[in-house]
Design an enzyme around this catalytic site. Structure first.
Site, PDB file in Angstrom:
ATOM      1  N   ASP A 207      51.984  31.617  21.820  1.00 44.67           N
ATOM      2  CA  ASP A 207      50.689  31.717  22.026  1.00 44.67           C
ATOM      3  C   ASP A 207      49.687  32.660  22.025  1.00 44.67           C
ATOM      4  O   ASP A 207      50.966  33.612  23.055  1.00 44.67           O
ATOM      5  CB  ASP A 207      50.620  30.130  23.021  1.00 44.67           C
ATOM      6  CG  ASP A 207      48.805  30.094  23.242  1.00 44.67           C
ATOM      7  OD1 ASP A 207      48.416  29.603  22.208  1.00 44.67           O
ATOM      8  OD2 ASP A 207      48.331  31.087  24.496  1.00 44.67           O
ATOM      9  N   GLU A 271      71.084  37.758  19.414  1.00 42.15           N
ATOM     10  CA  GLU A 271      72.646  37.343  20.772  1.00 42.15           C
ATOM     11  C   GLU A 271      73.026  36.094  20.144  1.00 42.15           C
ATOM     12  O   GLU A 271      74.636  35.319  20.844  1.00 42.15           O
ATOM     13  CB  GLU A 271      72.266  38.019  21.758  1.00 42.15           C
ATOM     14  CG  GLU A 271      71.835  39.296  22.141  1.00 42.15           C
ATOM     15  CD  GLU A 271      71.826  39.727  23.927  1.00 42.15           C
ATOM     16  OE1 GLU A 271      71.554  38.384  24.971  1.00 42.15           O
ATOM     17  OE2 GLU A 271      70.808  40.498  24.507  1.00 42.15           O
TER      18      GLU A 271
END
Length: 571
Positions: A207, A271
């Site tokens: 957002d 990751e």
């Protein structure tokens, strides 16, 4: 599930308050979402994006978060979230959740600690507290205005009862902005990202991704008279060659420092296995500046608001489609396409407005240029058929597959958007696109929940637009969406290449050619008529109609494409 799914995905936005209510309290919830996942799988989408469901006082529909790592009791529990996520994954649907990093709720423990702490404290350093101006600090630190109207600053009362510092809130006063120059803030959001990634979410819609970082010194700024935030735009070629550096920006939007944050987040997501993504809500123009958010080491997608704001006119559509494909490709990213979301007037109404309506103002009974419902729906269906044939990733806002219009006649006392209150009713705000969905025409709350309760009142026309009234009905908007999404997948249009077709060269009458958008994507030819008169479909394009947004006509043995209609033909 294929690699880099996000490049071609059809992503369905769920506004949890209004999607489905399992417990009958009038508020949508996570269990309600779980119960309706079969309908979304049948629709044919690839992923869902959930607007905020985290703990919040709900002063701005959940975009005021008090606890980023828990579920608000209105929506259920973390166990409900885990169950919904597991069921979605079982159905082959990925799940993206909203992340609100520009600001928190004023109920957040950090902000409450800041209010109780003295000036210059570590607690206040997590937010943007500043001394006021004027003889006694009675004036705000600068002249910035809130997106929702009024000042962007609120003065606090210190613990001893005296007037104190001011804090920045680019939105509502209940949404204080974080200070992203503070490493503690950055580390907290790394923790939040890992919390949800460890639970298995597939990504985040970020957002106000153009916010977070503010210019040093927080200088005064007066927006241009046209309401834009980014200044004038040079041509695409010049922008790609570096003219972006010359464009001014508001000192609270699109600051260069924000990109360092997203590079850090991208490294963190990398990751994890499974193509986890970041999608930017960045109200930034021109398009080449938006593309900065999706460079290879930053976000994966950015919402294409330039496309959303384009009028239903052939020349404007050709320009924005060309610019979008070229601009995003220049940084190795897919273009996204979107026509509606929880912040804008639904496109079944917006495309038929006859007066200017700035984003976020909304429409209501006293608005000028109110839409004609039939025209709006016809244009919306045609616009969607055009959008879903484009290469890239497409976003669908809940209810648009039912042809839902903006709810214009909401009573004043039912409205809840902060914009309505902060502007004293001068702007209607966004409630009209957030009214709970109709699922069954004869059920209480039209199937939204098991009771008649609905947090915003639903109009009577919801009965005829309900999902069960459209399912399996030839020509319904729901069946149009199902067909378009199935064909999009069957013909791999999201991964395709657009080739423009010259309408006049195809045999379209010269006077009508300017109103026609025509292109080929793989084996599919798409023709959209944005004009007011029907056009003859050239015989050379083949006889097989794959999809039409509305009934085709005929005259003298020729097929006619009516006004505000899009057709897909086999190439």
């Amino acid at each position: 599930m294929t690699s880099e799914w996000w490049r071609t995905a059809a992503i369905y936005q769920i506004y949890p308050r209004s999607f489905a209510d399992a417990n009958g309290d009038g508020m949508g919830d996570l269990a309600g979402i779980s119960s309706r996942l079969p309908a979304l799988a049948e629709l044919g989408i690839d992923a869902i994006w959930l607007s905020p469901f985290q703990t919040s006082p709900q002063r701005d529909g959940g975009y005021d978060v008090a606890d980023y790592c828990d579920v608000d009791p209105l929506f259920g529990t973390l166990a409900d979230f885990d169950a919904m996520l597991a069921e979605a994954h079982e159905r082959g649907i990925r799940v993206i959740i909203d992340l609100v990093p520009n600001h928190s709720s004023s109920d957040h423990p950090w902000f409450q600690a800041a209010l109780a702490a003295p000036e210059g404290s570590a607690e206040r350093g997590r937010y943007l507290f500043r001394d006021g101006t004027g003889e006694n600090g009675e004036l705000p630190p600068n002249n910035w205005e809130s997106v929702f109207g009024g000042r962007a600053w609120t003065r606090v009362t210190e613990p001893d009862g005296t007037p104190g510092q001011w804090y920045l809130h680019l939105f509502d006063s209940s949404q204080p902005d974080f200070d992203w120059s503070n490493e503690e803030v950055r580390e907290e959001f790394r923790r939040i990202l890992r919390f949800w990634l460890d639970r298995g979410v597939d990504g985040f819609r970020v957002d106000v991704a153009h916010g977070l970082v503010k210019a040093d010194g927080l200088p005064d700024y007066t927006p241009p008279a046209d309401g834009g935030s980014m200044g004038g735009a040079a041509g695409l070629e010049g922008l790609l060659e570096g003219a972006l550096d010359e464009l001014p920006s508001a000192p609270y939007w699109a600051q260069d420092g924000v990109h360092e944050i997203y590079r850090d987040w991208r490294s963190l997501l990398n990751e994890y296995e499974g193509d986890r993504i970041l999608a930017a809500e960045a109200w930034v123009d021109p398009l080449p500046r938006t593309a900065l958010w999706v460079r290879p080491d930053e976000m994966h997608q950015a919402f294409n608001f330039a496309y959303l704001e384009t009028p239903w006119k052939a020349d404007a559509l050709r320009t924005v489609i060309d610019d979008s494909l070229a601009t995003f490709a220049s940084v190795g990213a897919p273009s996204t396409w979107v026509l509606s979301n929880h912040d804008v007037v639904r496109h079944a109404s917006r495309l038929a407005l006859t007066a200017e309506n700035p984003q976020g103002h909304g429409i209501g009974p006293k608005s000028k240029g109110l839409p004609i419902a039939e025209l709006g729906l016809r244009r919306a269906r045609a616009a969607t058929a055009l959008m879903l044939a484009l290469p890239g990733s497409a976003y669908i806002y809940q209810g648009e597959e039912l042809g839902l219009p903006e709810v214009i006649g909401l009573p004043d006392d039912a409205r809840q958007d902060p914009t309505w209150f902060r502007t004293n009713g001068e702007r209607y705000g966004r409630d009209g696109c957030r009214v709970p969905l109709p699922w069954e025409g004869d059920a209480p709350s039209y199937g939204f929940g098991p009771s008649d309760a609905s947090w915003l009142p639903q109009p009577a026309e919801w009965a005829t637009l309900a999902r069960d009234r459209q399912s399996g009905v030839e020509g319904s908007t729901l069946e149009l969406y199902k067909s378009a999404l199935a064909l999009r997948k069957q013909h791999a249009l999201g991964a395709g290449t657009l080739e423009w077709l010259d309408a006049e060269a195809l045999g379209v009458d010269g006077s009508s050619a300017a109103d026609v958008v025509a292109f080929r994507n793989g084996a599919v030819t798409v023709i959209g008529n944005t004009g007011s008169e029907p056009v003859a479909l050239p015989e050379s394009l083949g006889a097989t109609v794959l999809l039409a947004s509305g009934p085709l006509g005929s005259a003298d043995g020729a097929r006619l494409l009516p006004a505000d209609t899009t057709v897909w033909l086999s190439a």
